[in-house]
Design a protein around this motif. Structure first.
Motif, PDB file in Angstrom:
ATOM      1  N   MET A   1       0.843  -1.202   0.000  1.00 47.09           N
ATOM      2  CA  MET A   1       0.000   0.000   0.000  1.00 47.09           C
ATOM      3  C   MET A   1       0.876   1.249   0.000  1.00 47.09           C
ATOM      4  N   TYR A   2       0.411   2.239  -0.749  1.00 50.05           N
ATOM      5  CA  TYR A   2       1.112   3.513  -0.864  1.00 50.05           C
ATOM      6  C   TYR A   2       0.154   4.631  -0.454  1.00 50.05           C
ATOM      7  N   PRO A   3       0.152   5.008   0.845  1.00 55.40           N
ATOM      8  CA  PRO A   3      -0.793   6.018   1.331  1.00 55.40           C
ATOM      9  C   PRO A   3      -0.668   7.371   0.627  1.00 55.40           C
ATOM     10  N   SER A   4       0.524   7.733   0.189  1.00 53.94           N
ATOM     11  CA  SER A   4       0.679   9.052  -0.434  1.00 53.94           C
ATOM     12  C   SER A   4      -0.033   9.145  -1.780  1.00 53.94           C
ATOM     13  N   THR A   5      -0.218   8.024  -2.478  1.00 62.05           N
ATOM     14  CA  THR A   5      -0.916   8.039  -3.759  1.00 62.05           C
ATOM     15  C   THR A   5      -2.311   7.424  -3.665  1.00 62.05           C
TER      16      THR A   5
END
Length: 118
Positions: free
Chosen positions: A46-50
């Motif tokens: 998971m990539y919270p910034s995107t």
């Protein structure tokens, strides 16, 4: 995710402290799966910034990639203070929950495909 997959077969969460590089992380997870005699590894990053998540199904025997998919949260990404990584665990959990909800249909489809192949 593990609770919703019970109807598809027997799945066990595999967690392990990982090295910093992505290749080493994937290699380490596949080796851990081999040690525990698993057939497949479902890797969700998971990539919270995107607001996105990558879903990969790996074969534990060969370490090869069998399927990949990308899910994107409709609400987009979130960044921490001054645009950096989210450090607050409560904010990070809220951000990853939105991503997990978007990724869940892809994970279920991937697991169905793996159980049919098995």
């Amino acid at each position: 995710m593990a609770n919703r997959s019970k109807t598809l077969g027997s799945f066990t969460p595999l967690t392990r402290k990982l090295p910093n590089t992505r290749y080493s992380q994937t290699k380490d997870l596949v080796e851990a799966a081999r040690e525990q005699r698993f057939n497949y590894v479902l890797l969700v990053r998971m990539y919270p910034s995107t607001g996105a998540a990558d879903v990969m199904l790996l074969h534990a025997g060969s370490g090869g990639v069998m399927a990949t998919a990308t899910a994107v949260s409709p609400s987009g990404g979130q960044r921490g203070f001054w645009g950096g990584q989210i450090r607050n665990p409560a904010r990070l959990e809220r951000a990853t929950l939105k991503i997990a909800k978007a990724a869940m249909p892809l994970v279920e489809d991937t697991l169905r495909g793996a159980t049919m192949r098995q």
